[in-house]
Design an enzyme around this catalytic site. Structure first.
Site, mmCIF file in Angstrom:
data_model
loop_
_atom_site.group_PDB
_atom_site.id
_atom_site.type_symbol
_atom_site.label_atom_id
_atom_site.label_comp_id
_atom_site.label_asym_id
_atom_site.label_seq_id
_atom_site.Cartn_x
_atom_site.Cartn_y
_atom_site.Cartn_z
ATOM 1 N N PRO A 161 0.788 -1.240 0.000
ATOM 2 C CA PRO A 161 0.000 0.000 0.000
ATOM 3 C C PRO A 161 0.815 1.284 0.000
ATOM 4 C CG PRO A 161 0.208 -0.792 2.225
ATOM 5 C CD PRO A 161 0.992 -1.757 1.356
ATOM 6 N N GLU A 162 2.113 1.204 -0.262
ATOM 7 C CA GLU A 162 2.995 2.367 -0.083
ATOM 8 C C GLU A 162 2.512 3.600 -0.830
ATOM 9 O OE1 GLU A 162 5.748 -1.126 0.843
ATOM 10 O OE2 GLU A 162 4.023 -0.720 -0.446
ATOM 11 N N VAL A 163 2.087 3.443 -2.088
ATOM 12 C CA VAL A 163 1.689 4.636 -2.857
ATOM 13 C C VAL A 163 0.491 5.333 -2.221
ATOM 14 C CG1 VAL A 163 2.665 3.813 -5.027
ATOM 15 C CG2 VAL A 163 0.281 3.252 -4.467
#
Length: 266
Positions: free
Chosen positions: A138-140
């Site tokens: 989920p980094e973005v």
């Protein structure tokens, strides 16, 4: 709750079980946790009497990734940039250290395996999961980048599936994780997971220790997961993004359980 023992290590003959032990934070990777994990990896490299390593999480979750309370803490910008570069370099080195262990490494996954936790899954040799497991990069959505996990995802899933999971940032259920090759097998519940884990360990112990280690070395000789240039580029990119206002907003929205300002409907 305290983090007095953020990683537990228990041995049963030739099997070492390493349990990430921050259940109140879904075993998110704090500096104390990764420091202890790195110590254990160094010890394992030098201990030929251990033949199998099982990596799991306490409290019904595997690992929620990097502890964002540490990433988002106020800090001098120059100091923060350097700290995040060093942290991200160490993350890539940790995945490589897991993969390069002479022992067979099995990830036993329940609940969340997100971000850096997903990297631990893909660095392991074998990944088994219960049906309640969930996976995400989920980094973005936090204004960050999946810098060091990306090449490991590509190795496990292939470039096409890794592209999708990293850019879409969605959550994969256990069935989808198996379909994409992220994990090797899904078991219906925790009891079945433990039973299959015991069977897999028994199979591995039928193999000669030296032959298993040499086979892993041959697999590594097929080519690096990522070049040194990529590892450094990833560290630089992660540090830049973590210092950007997007990351501040993304981490704040995550903590506040709301959509970030760039998302529709925010």
């Amino acid at each position: 709750m305290t983090d007095e023992n953020p990683v537990l290590a228990t041995r049963d003959g030739p099997v070492m079980r390493i349990t990430l032990n921050r259940p109140h934070r879904r075993n998110a990777m704090s500096e104390a946790l990764v420091a202890r994990l790195d110590e254990l990896l160094a010890e394992l490299r030098a201990d030929p009497t251990i033949r199998v390593v099982v990596l799991s999480g306490a409290g019904g979750h595997f690992c929620a990734g990097l502890d964002l309370t540490e990433v988002g803490a106020p800090e001098d910008p120059a100091v923060k940039l350097a700290r995040q570069q060093a942290r991200n370099r160490a993350t890539g080195q940790r995945f490589a250290a897991i993969s390069e262990l002479p022992q067979v490494v099995i990830a036993a996954i329940q609940g969340s395996a997100f971000a850096g936790g997903l990297g631990l899954v893909t660095a392991a040799d074998i990944a088994l999961a219960s049906a309640d497991a969930r996976f995400s990069a989920p980094e973005v959505r936090r204004g960050l980048v999946p810098a060091q996990i990306l090449p490991w995802l590509v190795r496990r899933m292939g470039r096409s599936e890794a592209t999708r999971i990293c850019l879409q940032g969605h959550v994969l259920d256990a069935a989808e994780a198996a379909r994409t090759g992220l994990v090797h097998q899904i078991l219906p519940d925790v009891e079945a997971l433990e039973a299959e884990l015991a069977r897999v360990i028994a199979d591995i112990l039928e193999g000669a220790p030296g032959a298993l280690a040499e086979t892993k070395a041959l697999l590594a000789a097929l080519g690096p997961v990522a070049t040194e240039a990529y590892a450094e580029a990833g560290a630089q990119a992660f540090a830049r993004r973590s210092a950007d206002p997007e990351a501040k907003e993304g981490i704040a929205s995550f903590k506040e359980r709301r959509k970030p300002s760039w998302a529709p409907g925010a």
